[in-house]
Design an enzyme around this catalytic site. Structure first.
Site, PDB file in Angstrom:
ATOM      1  N   ASP A  11     -12.967  12.382  -2.263  1.00  0.00           N
ATOM      2  CA  ASP A  11     -13.655  12.569  -3.535  1.00  0.00           C
ATOM      3  C   ASP A  11     -14.824  11.589  -3.579  1.00  0.00           C
ATOM      4  O   ASP A  11     -15.168  10.956  -2.554  1.00  0.00           O
ATOM      5  CB  ASP A  11     -12.684  12.422  -4.726  1.00  0.00           C
ATOM      6  CG  ASP A  11     -12.268  10.978  -4.974  1.00  0.00           C
ATOM      7  OD1 ASP A  11     -12.634  10.075  -4.178  1.00  0.00           O
ATOM      8  OD2 ASP A  11     -11.578  10.742  -5.991  1.00  0.00           O
ATOM      9  N   HIS A  12     -15.433  11.426  -4.737  1.00  0.00           N
ATOM     10  CA  HIS A  12     -16.577  10.518  -4.867  1.00  0.00           C
ATOM     11  C   HIS A  12     -16.187   9.064  -4.606  1.00  0.00           C
ATOM     12  O   HIS A  12     -16.984   8.290  -4.094  1.00  0.00           O
ATOM     13  CB  HIS A  12     -17.217  10.665  -6.248  1.00  0.00           C
ATOM     14  CG  HIS A  12     -16.235  10.498  -7.370  1.00  0.00           C
ATOM     15  ND1 HIS A  12     -15.247  11.428  -7.636  1.00  0.00           N
ATOM     16  CD2 HIS A  12     -16.064   9.500  -8.267  1.00  0.00           C
ATOM     17  CE1 HIS A  12     -14.526  11.021  -8.661  1.00  0.00           C
ATOM     18  NE2 HIS A  12     -14.991   9.856  -9.059  1.00  0.00           N
ATOM     19  N   CYS A  68     -10.030   8.397  -1.248  1.00  0.00           N
ATOM     20  CA  CYS A  68     -10.433   8.412  -2.655  1.00  0.00           C
ATOM     21  C   CYS A  68     -10.602   6.947  -3.047  1.00  0.00           C
ATOM     22  O   CYS A  68     -10.705   6.093  -2.160  1.00  0.00           O
ATOM     23  CB  CYS A  68      -9.444   9.186  -3.539  1.00  0.00           C
ATOM     24  SG  CYS A  68      -7.815   8.454  -3.755  1.00  0.00           S
ATOM     25  N   GLY A  69     -10.668   6.646  -4.320  1.00  0.00           N
ATOM     26  CA  GLY A  69     -10.898   5.255  -4.683  1.00  0.00           C
ATOM     27  C   GLY A  69      -9.827   4.331  -4.155  1.00  0.00           C
ATOM     28  O   GLY A  69     -10.098   3.255  -3.627  1.00  0.00           O
ATOM     29  N   THR A  70      -8.579   4.764  -4.300  1.00  0.00           N
ATOM     30  CA  THR A  70      -7.434   3.956  -3.871  1.00  0.00           C
ATOM     31  C   THR A  70      -6.675   4.547  -2.693  1.00  0.00           C
ATOM     32  O   THR A  70      -5.838   3.861  -2.099  1.00  0.00           O
ATOM     33  CB  THR A  70      -6.432   3.836  -5.031  1.00  0.00           C
ATOM     34  OG1 THR A  70      -6.049   5.175  -5.396  1.00  0.00           O
ATOM     35  CG2 THR A  70      -7.035   3.119  -6.228  1.00  0.00           C
ATOM     36  N   GLY A  71      -6.874   5.810  -2.421  1.00  0.00           N
ATOM     37  CA  GLY A  71      -6.042   6.541  -1.459  1.00  0.00           C
ATOM     38  C   GLY A  71      -4.770   7.080  -2.087  1.00  0.00           C
ATOM     39  O   GLY A  71      -4.022   7.825  -1.452  1.00  0.00           O
ATOM     40  N   ILE A  72      -4.523   6.714  -3.339  1.00  0.00           N
ATOM     41  CA  ILE A  72      -3.250   7.087  -3.984  1.00  0.00           C
ATOM     42  C   ILE A  72      -3.275   8.545  -4.455  1.00  0.00           C
ATOM     43  O   ILE A  72      -2.418   9.348  -4.068  1.00  0.00           O
ATOM     44  CB  ILE A  72      -2.939   6.142  -5.162  1.00  0.00           C
ATOM     45  CG1 ILE A  72      -2.694   4.713  -4.652  1.00  0.00           C
ATOM     46  CG2 ILE A  72      -1.706   6.637  -5.923  1.00  0.00           C
ATOM     47  CD1 ILE A  72      -2.581   3.667  -5.766  1.00  0.00           C
ATOM     48  N   GLY A  73      -4.253   8.881  -5.292  1.00  0.00           N
ATOM     49  CA  GLY A  73      -4.271  10.236  -5.858  1.00  0.00           C
ATOM     50  C   GLY A  73      -4.380  11.299  -4.791  1.00  0.00           C
ATOM     51  O   GLY A  73      -3.660  12.319  -4.825  1.00  0.00           O
ATOM     52  N   HIS A 101       6.974   5.981  13.059  1.00  0.00           N
ATOM     53  CA  HIS A 101       8.254   6.257  12.397  1.00  0.00           C
ATOM     54  C   HIS A 101       8.228   7.506  11.521  1.00  0.00           C
ATOM     55  O   HIS A 101       9.248   8.159  11.359  1.00  0.00           O
ATOM     56  CB  HIS A 101       8.663   5.064  11.529  1.00  0.00           C
ATOM     57  CG  HIS A 101       9.086   3.872  12.329  1.00  0.00           C
ATOM     58  ND1 HIS A 101       9.639   2.745  11.753  1.00  0.00           N
ATOM     59  CD2 HIS A 101       9.032   3.627  13.668  1.00  0.00           C
ATOM     60  CE1 HIS A 101       9.904   1.851  12.704  1.00  0.00           C
ATOM     61  NE2 HIS A 101       9.545   2.360  13.870  1.00  0.00           N
ATOM     62  N   ARG A 135      15.718   8.681  16.411  1.00  0.00           N
ATOM     63  CA  ARG A 135      16.336   8.669  15.075  1.00  0.00           C
ATOM     64  C   ARG A 135      15.321   9.041  13.985  1.00  0.00           C
ATOM     65  O   ARG A 135      15.698   9.586  12.945  1.00  0.00           O
ATOM     66  CB  ARG A 135      16.964   7.314  14.789  1.00  0.00           C
ATOM     67  CG  ARG A 135      15.966   6.169  14.632  1.00  0.00           C
ATOM     68  CD  ARG A 135      16.652   4.823  14.563  1.00  0.00           C
ATOM     69  NE  ARG A 135      15.736   3.738  14.238  1.00  0.00           N
ATOM     70  CZ  ARG A 135      14.891   3.163  15.103  1.00  0.00           C
ATOM     71  NH1 ARG A 135      14.837   3.597  16.344  1.00  0.00           N
ATOM     72  NH2 ARG A 135      14.123   2.166  14.730  1.00  0.00           N
ATOM     73  N   HIS A 136      14.065   8.751  14.251  1.00  0.00           N
ATOM     74  CA  HIS A 136      13.037   9.048  13.245  1.00  0.00           C
ATOM     75  C   HIS A 136      12.810  10.555  13.115  1.00  0.00           C
ATOM     76  O   HIS A 136      12.467  11.037  12.029  1.00  0.00           O
ATOM     77  CB  HIS A 136      11.723   8.357  13.604  1.00  0.00           C
ATOM     78  CG  HIS A 136      11.858   6.871  13.742  1.00  0.00           C
ATOM     79  ND1 HIS A 136      12.213   6.071  12.687  1.00  0.00           N
ATOM     80  CD2 HIS A 136      11.723   6.058  14.820  1.00  0.00           C
ATOM     81  CE1 HIS A 136      12.268   4.812  13.100  1.00  0.00           C
ATOM     82  NE2 HIS A 136      11.980   4.781  14.397  1.00  0.00           N
TER      83      HIS A 136
HETATM   84  C1  RB5 Z   1     -11.846   8.469  -9.172  1.00  0.00           C
HETATM   85  O1  RB5 Z   1     -12.474   7.736 -10.147  1.00  0.00           O
HETATM   86  C2  RB5 Z   1     -10.524   7.807  -8.781  1.00  0.00           C
HETATM   87  O2  RB5 Z   1      -9.604   7.903  -9.803  1.00  0.00           O
HETATM   88  C3  RB5 Z   1      -9.991   8.432  -7.504  1.00  0.00           C
HETATM   89  O3  RB5 Z   1     -10.920   8.277  -6.505  1.00  0.00           O
HETATM   90  C4  RB5 Z   1      -8.705   7.891  -6.955  1.00  0.00           C
HETATM   91  O4  RB5 Z   1      -8.750   6.494  -6.844  1.00  0.00           O
HETATM   92  C5  RB5 Z   1      -7.465   8.359  -7.567  1.00  0.00           C
HETATM   93  O5  RB5 Z   1      -6.357   8.061  -7.102  1.00  0.00           O
END
Ligand code: RB5
Length: 145
Positions: A11-12, A68-73, A101, A135-136
């Site tokens: 994303d951005h 993404c910003g964090t890689g989380i979403g 693993h 095992r993995h």
């Molecule tokens: C976008 O502003 C931000 O929320 C997205 O890049 C990401 O970090 C979400 O997990």
């Protein structure tokens, strides 16, 4: 590094890092499939996670890197697809173990939370580390049952 196709998408929030990693991958001799986004304007990360899942499902690539910003979403969205094992990693050890693993097929990185040199190291290690199996393999198979 292998001369395989590696898909990238962001994303951005991950757009700038994606560009740097595309250059890095090409320097390493990889063929890069860039699934977007194509500019810094605000977009919704699930669409790019879905594009990555489709590319892997269709056999256009075996592995990919999401940003993404964090890689989380974007990793959460990618992992909604049963054939995707996306690992959001912040260091080289996590990137290595996600392959060894967990047989991760997608690496997710935070463009706003880790530095570019760490990101390059994570990508390098992610692409060169083989799954250990054993095992993995049993545990990974249970995720797809
Ligand atoms: C976008 O502003 C931000 O929320 C997205 O890049 C990401 O970090 C979400 O997990």
């Amino acid at each position: 590094m292998r001369n395989d196709v590696v898909a990238v998408a962001s994303d951005h929030g991950g757009f700038e890092m994606k560009g740097e990693i595309v250059k890095f991958l090409e320097e390493q001799g990889c063929d890069v499939l860039d699934l977007g986004t194509d500019g810094p304007d605000s977009v919704d990360y699930p669409e790019f996670a879905d594009a990555m899942a489709a590319a892997i499902r269709d056999g256009r690539c075996d592995r990919g890197v999401l940003f993404c910003g964090t890689g989380i979403g974007i990793s959460m969205a990618a992992n909604r697809h049963r054939h995707i094992r996306a690992a959001n990693c912040r260091d080289v050890t996590e990137a290595r173990l996600s392959r060894a693993h967990n047989n991760a097929n997608v690496l997710a990185l935070g463009g706003r939370t880790i530095g570019i040199e760490v990101a390059k190291d994570c990508v390098h290690v992610f692409l060169k580390t083989e799954f250990e199996g054993g095992r993995h393999a049993r545990r990974v198979a249970k995720m797809s049952d």
